[in-house]
Write an enzyme that holds these catalytic residues in place. Structure first.
Site, PDB file in Angstrom:
ATOM      1  N   LYS A 199      -7.932 -17.315   2.560  1.00 61.15           N
ATOM      2  CA  LYS A 199      -9.161 -16.851   1.880  1.00 61.15           C
ATOM      3  C   LYS A 199      -9.304 -17.891   1.415  1.00 61.15           C
ATOM      4  CE  LYS A 199      -7.836 -15.191  -1.943  1.00 61.15           C
ATOM      5  NZ  LYS A 199      -7.838 -16.124  -3.247  1.00 61.15           N
TER       6      LYS A 199
ATOM      7  N   ASP B 178      -6.586  -8.465  -3.828  1.00 59.87           N
ATOM      8  CA  ASP B 178      -7.486  -8.479  -2.699  1.00 59.87           C
ATOM      9  C   ASP B 178      -6.808  -7.674  -1.279  1.00 59.87           C
ATOM     10  OD1 ASP B 178      -8.109 -10.618  -4.404  1.00 59.87           O
ATOM     11  OD2 ASP B 178      -6.873 -12.387  -3.573  1.00 59.87           O
TER      12      ASP B 178
END
EC number: 2.7.1.148
Length: 283
Positions: free
Chosen positions: A10, A141
């Site tokens: 990401k 996350d």
């Protein structure tokens, strides 16, 4: 039978620190987007209820590895609610391409892929909400990787709103250093009072990362890579570093810059993805 599952990287397209809670955690506003690049996790089912990681990480105990912790957490949660078939187990291995301490979410992505894949393979039937809630106990996350869509995140990163930013091409560069997240978040000079803004406002502003000034000041390697990339394209830090990225409209532009990069710059080119490659593989 062995199955393979994407565990994508990401980027934080922007990251603003808006405060610090009494428990020490920082509140933030950030924009997550996946990359069509990452690790690959292979899973082979066992029928003896055991979890084995066949590719250990140097310096990390087997039971402390996020992959093993995710598998055990799913096993316990599903068993406690009567949704774990008897004997469910797995041999897990990983083809690791993402650097540790790079700000690309590698460990969190690995944990999320294991939760999603084993929930499917074991036929536990847990919902994405349940998996995301479990993931949050493993790392802030993890939920965005579980849910699998680009998102605007608030709180400590757990309040997610799906968004669809432009899917640009990125040159992602690793400066050759690892930056543990606490090093940045404990720095006394880190900005901690950026005013909160609406997602609509933030998407119209120039993107930046509050952690970047600290990473550049404390790690000359980060400063050197960013200084070089900024000569060619808008570039910034992802997460708390150490990786940085430059954005381009086309793949060819990104590859041309990578070809010109000095020998000390290690990087790769990847496209932004609003739907995670993991979830694309599930379709």
């Amino acid at each position: 039978m062995r199955t393979q599952w994407p565990s994508p990287a990401k980027l934080n397209l922007f990251l603003y620190i808006t405060g610090q809670r009494a428990d020490g955690y920082h509140t933030l506003q950030t924009l997550f987007q996946f990359l069509d690049y990452g690790d690959t996790i292979s899973i082979e089912l066992r029928d003896d209820g055991d979890i084995r990681l066949l590719t250990p990480v140097e310096g990390v105990e087997h039971e402390d590895n996020l992959i093993v912790r995710a598998a055990r957490l799913l096993m316990k949660t599903a068993a406690d609610s009567g949704r774990l078939p008897t004997g469910s187990g797995a041999n897990i291995s990983i083809d690791k391409r993402l650097p540790m301490g790079g700000g690309l979410g590698g460990g969190s992505s690995n944990a999320a892929t294991v939760l999603v894949a084993l929930n499917h393979l074991w036929q536990c039937g847990l919902s994405m909400d349940e998996l995301a809630e479990m993931g949050l106990t493993l790392g802030a996350d993890v939920p965005v990787f579980v849910r699998g869509h680009a998102a605007f995140a608030e709180g400590v990163g757990e309040i997610l709103t799906p968004v669809d930013p432009p899917e640009k091409w990125y040159l992602v560069a690793h400066p050759g250093v690892s930056i543990p997240t606490p090093v940045i978040f404990k720095d006394p000079e880190l900005p901690r009072n950026t005013p909160k803004r609406s997602i609509e406002t933030l998407l119209k502003c120039e993107f930046s990362n509050d952690c970047e000034v600290i990473a550049r000041k404390r790690f000359r390697e980060v400063d050197a890579v960013l200084s070089w990339l900024l000569e060619y394209a808008p570039s910034r830090l992802t997460g708390t570093g150490a990786c940085v990225f430059a954005e381009f409209d086309t793949e060819s532009e990104a590859r041309q810059v990578l070809e010109q990069a000095p020998e000390w710059l290690n990087g790769f080119v990847a496209k932004g993805a609003n739907l995670s490659p993991l979830h694309r593989a599930m379709l």
